[in-house]
Design a protein around this motif. Structure first.
Motif, mmCIF file in Angstrom:
data_model
loop_
_atom_site.group_PDB
_atom_site.id
_atom_site.type_symbol
_atom_site.label_atom_id
_atom_site.label_comp_id
_atom_site.label_asym_id
_atom_site.label_seq_id
_atom_site.Cartn_x
_atom_site.Cartn_y
_atom_site.Cartn_z
ATOM 1 N N LEU A 62 -44.417 -58.143 -29.982
ATOM 2 C CA LEU A 62 -43.420 -58.993 -29.341
ATOM 3 C C LEU A 62 -42.749 -59.930 -30.338
ATOM 4 O O LEU A 62 -41.576 -60.270 -30.211
ATOM 5 C CB LEU A 62 -44.094 -59.807 -28.233
ATOM 6 C CG LEU A 62 -43.260 -60.879 -27.543
ATOM 7 C CD1 LEU A 62 -42.216 -60.214 -26.660
ATOM 8 C CD2 LEU A 62 -44.141 -61.801 -26.715
ATOM 9 N N TRP A 63 -43.517 -60.370 -31.359
ATOM 10 C CA TRP A 63 -43.043 -61.396 -32.281
ATOM 11 C C TRP A 63 -42.627 -60.806 -33.624
ATOM 12 O O TRP A 63 -43.124 -59.757 -34.039
ATOM 13 C CB TRP A 63 -44.126 -62.450 -32.514
ATOM 14 C CG TRP A 63 -44.580 -63.143 -31.269
ATOM 15 C CD1 TRP A 63 -45.775 -62.968 -30.632
ATOM 16 C CD2 TRP A 63 -43.856 -64.113 -30.504
ATOM 17 N NE1 TRP A 63 -45.844 -63.770 -29.517
ATOM 18 C CE2 TRP A 63 -44.683 -64.484 -29.412
ATOM 19 C CE3 TRP A 63 -42.605 -64.702 -30.624
ATOM 20 C CZ2 TRP A 63 -44.291 -65.418 -28.458
ATOM 21 C CZ3 TRP A 63 -42.211 -65.634 -29.672
ATOM 22 C CH2 TRP A 63 -43.042 -65.981 -28.615
ATOM 23 N N TYR A 111 -40.451 -72.373 -40.236
ATOM 24 C CA TYR A 111 -41.264 -71.153 -40.310
ATOM 25 C C TYR A 111 -41.919 -70.920 -38.950
ATOM 26 O O TYR A 111 -42.268 -71.864 -38.241
ATOM 27 C CB TYR A 111 -42.356 -71.321 -41.368
ATOM 28 C CG TYR A 111 -43.100 -70.042 -41.718
ATOM 29 C CD1 TYR A 111 -42.916 -69.428 -42.959
ATOM 30 C CD2 TYR A 111 -43.994 -69.445 -40.840
ATOM 31 C CE1 TYR A 111 -43.601 -68.262 -43.304
ATOM 32 C CE2 TYR A 111 -44.661 -68.274 -41.155
ATOM 33 C CZ TYR A 111 -44.471 -67.694 -42.402
ATOM 34 O OH TYR A 111 -45.139 -66.538 -42.718
ATOM 35 N N GLY A 112 -42.087 -69.661 -38.606
ATOM 36 C CA GLY A 112 -42.787 -69.343 -37.370
ATOM 37 C C GLY A 112 -42.487 -67.937 -36.920
ATOM 38 O O GLY A 112 -42.248 -67.043 -37.737
ATOM 39 N N VAL A 113 -42.474 -67.741 -35.611
ATOM 40 C CA VAL A 113 -42.178 -66.426 -35.055
ATOM 41 C C VAL A 113 -40.937 -66.504 -34.177
ATOM 42 O O VAL A 113 -40.686 -67.503 -33.499
ATOM 43 C CB VAL A 113 -43.368 -65.857 -34.250
ATOM 44 C CG1 VAL A 113 -44.489 -65.425 -35.188
ATOM 45 C CG2 VAL A 113 -43.882 -66.836 -33.209
ATOM 46 N N SER A 114 -40.193 -65.415 -34.208
ATOM 47 C CA SER A 114 -38.988 -65.280 -33.400
ATOM 48 C C SER A 114 -39.185 -64.142 -32.417
ATOM 49 O O SER A 114 -40.097 -63.321 -32.552
ATOM 50 C CB SER A 114 -37.791 -64.985 -34.298
ATOM 51 O OG SER A 114 -37.941 -63.699 -34.899
ATOM 52 N N LEU A 115 -38.291 -64.078 -31.440
ATOM 53 C CA LEU A 115 -38.208 -62.929 -30.545
ATOM 54 C C LEU A 115 -37.154 -61.990 -31.106
ATOM 55 O O LEU A 115 -35.990 -62.395 -31.242
ATOM 56 C CB LEU A 115 -37.817 -63.362 -29.137
ATOM 57 C CG LEU A 115 -38.867 -64.131 -28.337
ATOM 58 C CD1 LEU A 115 -38.235 -64.703 -27.074
ATOM 59 C CD2 LEU A 115 -40.049 -63.236 -27.985
ATOM 60 N N PRO A 116 -37.507 -60.763 -31.469
ATOM 61 C CA PRO A 116 -36.496 -59.842 -31.984
ATOM 62 C C PRO A 116 -35.371 -59.651 -30.979
ATOM 63 O O PRO A 116 -35.575 -59.148 -29.879
ATOM 64 C CB PRO A 116 -37.287 -58.544 -32.191
ATOM 65 C CG PRO A 116 -38.696 -58.986 -32.410
ATOM 66 C CD PRO A 116 -38.863 -60.168 -31.494
ATOM 67 N N GLY A 117 -34.194 -60.107 -31.365
ATOM 68 C CA GLY A 117 -33.047 -60.064 -30.467
ATOM 69 C C GLY A 117 -32.473 -61.429 -30.169
ATOM 70 O O GLY A 117 -31.421 -61.526 -29.527
#
Length: 843
Positions: A343-344, A357-363
């Protein structure tokens, strides 16, 4: 080995696809809510097997084949992308627009098929890819208003100059990559399913965000509770489904109080149904919700989506006073569906003005969960009810008008066009009231008497959550954090906060309706405005707390407040993870990052600890068979940790399920009839404290069961069930094998997923790894002295390509409770060459 495995799996998968083309076998395609099947079109074999352009080109033996230099005309200044050894891109740009453009471009390089497939699923467009067998899923997505919701939110996003520019730049970045693709470079899934990507649009980004809103708030128990009330009666219903259960441990501690004057809440309307006084509708298509002498027929709705009460997440922050290094520490692990690709997507986004810095949602642009050098933040689901169902009285079968406040009100229509691969185009007319869509109106599986239900959902109202993350990414202090989250409306989240100066806080943020007591818990009469929402709780009145004396803040999907909070709310709340978390944090001092790692991976089963020995005390051990005595011995010696190699968690889980089913036979399960049973906490409390409750008796037997007979019967059923399971799955009842934590590929092609992962935990446990749901991103951040120390892990890998070594290279560490150190670099920092995998320069 990974590459060999990939080649074997792809060959087998290709063979499967070919065979499917000549047989009635079906390729499973699964959305979040329903499982569907479809026969995939056979790819052209010559092209697919071509060693120079076919699936062989998706095998990446060492690293992705990325150019070291590239010209992109959309950029206004040079951009550098540094990939670390884990394929995490660190993007250094000179301005926000270029940064966001490059985020879209880079994300598409590794996750394009995932991005497009998920947004097709959100929009009800899977039939375009897999054919008519996905039509039922697509119709449901359209009828419940997913595209309608995304269109409304896109309008809000485009009204704001900042988010309008960024979502456009992100879209341009994705499309710049798509325009470079040849068949050779297509992701594997496009080749297998024999189709090509279309251009990305800003609506797709809005659809992705609504996909997450649907995942977190797109289910409710309103209609199921309505059925339960009809079966149980008011007194039993109130006992089994209380608004606040005893023993809860809310996010805002009960001793904190509320320092605001609440807005006056509306009163529950008098129980007098509003009936048309002219040209009355056909009453055979309605039922009386409030009449004293009426009996409510059970609602039978096969596509009604109910929440899983075990879903959720954990987050917390500890103050410097509890930290060994006198620094604030923030932790977050959102529990979501376990899929491949993950998901991330992990990355760093840097300009001269910001570095995050971190995680994104692809899209979608920006970092969703992460940190900069000033602050860190994380989220859990608020679990608040923001969906209501209304019974509608239409004037006639044209559904053009409905009765509302003693007059006929016009409805509207939305024509949905669904393209079906290798099939005829389907046109579907969805009726909308002012509440929202009437999703069951065209459903042939729903009776005529029960079709006229209209859905109101906060996600239908246009909102701009992207603005929250834009400001969070750039926040420098608590005031910036509070200013950022005020734009966040749906899905409601618990935002946890920590900063470099030592502040910690938590806010439950969303736009929550002001309700009269009980409003929205059951099906409502849609002909009366006094059943509708009359406004929203002010932002400042949302539950929050900063720097509490106890030295920590936390949430794990429990009630945000105690019953003294002046606004009524409903929802699906958790009772075990949150109390275990708070018990541990309260007892900890001199906390280190290693302590936080252990806590995130804690396998302690509080539900079992609070109830199992009482249940075992009801057993007559002289009546147990040898295999049952062995089960009893294993459980008696268990320390309540759901470790993966143990057998006791397996036995307890099956036993608890058998007792649960036998206990709540008054509320029978039927996939076509929405019905909810009391949660695990209420069940445990009843078994331990009310052993003579009338619910102990099994209704469908002539005898009157006691608690002893109920447990004895359930224990025997457990033994029989486990023997059957072993006969089907092989010997060995270890928790990891029985639970079978699985990472499913989004296409549901088994060859591209992983199963039977060696991880403990489970439902209601801090390490909440269940079969296909669990910690989707574990993050720990310690801030202070202008230095950030951070660790993180998710179950997957940075690449969406099953042929890449980076497809699932984090999985083993994730299952073992290990972490990656997160490399947070400054643009002017000298990065050790040993940490760099590849560098791309764009101009």
């Amino acid at each position: 080995m990974a590459i060999i495995r990939f080649l074997i799996f792809v060959l087998l998968t290709a063979l499967w696809v070919v065979l499917l083309n000549y047989s009635p076998s079906e390729l499973p395609i699964v959305g979040d809510s329903f499982q569907h099947s479809s026969v995939a079109s056979m790819p052209p074999l010559g092209r697919f097997l071509d060693p120079f352009n076919g699936f062989w080109q998706n095998a990446e033996f060492l690293r992705p084949s990325l150019p070291s230099q590239k010209h992109l005309e959309q950029l206004s200044a040079p951009v550098k992308v540094v990939y670390d050894q884990r394929l995490v891109p660190h993007i250094f740009a000179q301005n926000d627009k270029d940064l966001t453009f490059m985020q879209g471009y880079v994300t598409a390089q590794f996750r394009l098929w995932q991005m497009e497939f998920q947004t097709h699923a959100a929009a009800g467009r899977l039939s375009e890819i897999v054919g008519e067998k996905a039509l039922a899923y697509d119709l449901h997505q359209r009828r419940k208003g997913m595209v309608f919701a995304a269109e409304n939110s896109l309008k809000a996003v485009e009204k704001n100059p900042q988010t309008a520019e960024l979502i456009k730049a992100y879209t341009q970045g994705v499309n710049a990559y798509i325009q470079e693709l040849s068949y050779k470079k297509l992701p594997l899934e496009y080749k297998l399913l024999n189709y090509a990507p279309e251009n990305w649009t800003t609506l797709k980004t809005a659809l992705l965000l609504k996909y997450m809103a649907d995942d977190l708030t797109g289910r409710d128990d309103d209609l199921a509770l309505t059925n339960a009330l009809a079966l149980l009666g008011e007194n039993d219903f109130a006992q089994l489904f209380p608004d606040f259960a005893k023993g809860q441990d809310p996010i805002v501690p009960s001793d904190q109080g509320y320092d605001f004057k609440a807005i006056a809440t509306p009163h529950k309307p008098l129980p007098t149904p509003s009936a048309p006084k002219t040209t009355a509708p056909d009453t055979s298509s309605t039922f009386d919700l409030f009449g004293k002498d009426s009996t409510l027929s059970l609602l039978r709705l096969p596509y009604y989506e109910q929440p899983d009460p075990n879903w959720g997440s954990n987050n917390w922050a500890v103050s410097p006073s509890k930290s060994a290094l006198n620094k604030a520490i923030l932790c977050n692990d959102p529990h979501l569906g376990l899929n491949l690709p993950s998901l991330w997507f992990e990355l760093q986004l840097s300009t001269p003005e910001s570095n995050v810095y971190g995680v994104s949602l692809p899209g979608a642009p920006g970092i969703i969960i992460g940190f900069n050098k000033h602050i860190a933040w994380g989220v859990t689901n608020a679990s608040r009810d923001v969906r209501d169902w209304f019974k509608i009285q239409f004037k006639d079968t044209t559904h053009r008008q409905y009765w509302y406040d003693n007059q006929w009100k016009n409805s509207s229509q939305r024509i949905e066009t669904i393209e079906v691969r290798n099939g005829a185009t389907v046109m579907d007319t969805v009726i909308y009231t002012h509440y929202g869509p009437v999703p069951f109106l065209n459903d042939s599986l729903v009776s005529e008497q029960q079709k006229n239900l209209s859905l109101k959902w906060k996600a239908f109202v246009g909102s701009n959550e992207a603005l929250t993350f834009y400001y969070l990414n750039r926040a420098k202090n608590y005031d910036d954090f509070v200013a950022a989250i005020q734009y966040y409306e749906c899905p409601g989240q618990n935002f946890v906060y920590a900063d470099a100066t030592g502040n910690i806080a938590i806010w439950q943020q969303g736009k929550f309706p002001i309700r009269w007591k009980g409003q929205g818990k059951l099906l409502l009469d849609g002909s009366r405005s006094d059943n509708d929402w009359e406004g929203y709780i002010p932002f400042a009145h949302n539950p929050h707390i900063k720097n509490p004396e106890r030295g920590f803040v936390s949430s794990a999907n429990q009630h945000p407040t105690d019953s003294l909070y002046p606004y009524y709310y409903g929802g699906i709340f958790e009772f075990y993870r949150n109390r275990r978390l708070n018990q541990q944090l309260a007892n900890m001092q001199d906390i280190t990052i290693e302590d936080m790692k252990h806590l995130q991976c804690d396998n302690y089963n509080l539900q079992a600890a609070e109830g199992m020995h009482t249940l075992l005390s009801y057993l007559d051990t002289t009546q147990l068979k040898p295999n049952e005595l062995e089960m009893y011995r294993i459980l008696s010696a268990w320390d309540f940790n759901n470790h993966p190699q143990l057998i006791a968690p397996t036995i307890y889980t099956v036993l608890a399920d058998k007792i649960y089913d036998n206990l709540w036979d008054e509320l029978p399960e039927d996939k076509n009839t929405p019905l909810v049973r009391p949660n695990a906490y209420i069940t445990n409390q009843l078994l331990v404290t009310q052993p003579k409750s009338k619910f102990i008796d099994i209704k469908n037997t002539p005898e009157k069961e006691t608690i002893q007979l109920l447990v004895q019967l359930s224990f025997r059923q457990t033994a029989d069930s486990l023997e059957r399971w072993e006969a089907a799955n092989g010997t060995g009842r270890t928790w990891a094998k029985f639970k079978n934590t699985t990472l499913r590929h989004l296409s549901r092609l088994p060859a591209l997923g992983l199963n039977e992962l060696p991880i403990g935990g489970g439902k209601g446990i801090l390490n909440a790894a269940s079969t296909n749901w669990g910690p989707s991103w574990r993050m720990i951040v310690m801030l202070g002295d202008d230095k950030v120390e951070a660790f993180g892990i998710y179950p997957g890998g940075q690449s969406g390509n099953p042929g890449s070594r980076y497809y699932a290279n984090f999985v083993d560490k994730w299952a073992a409770g290990e972490y990656n150190r997160l490399s947070f670099w400054a643009e002017d920092q000298t990065i050790p060459q040993s940490e760099i995998l590849w560098v791309q320069d764009f101009e």
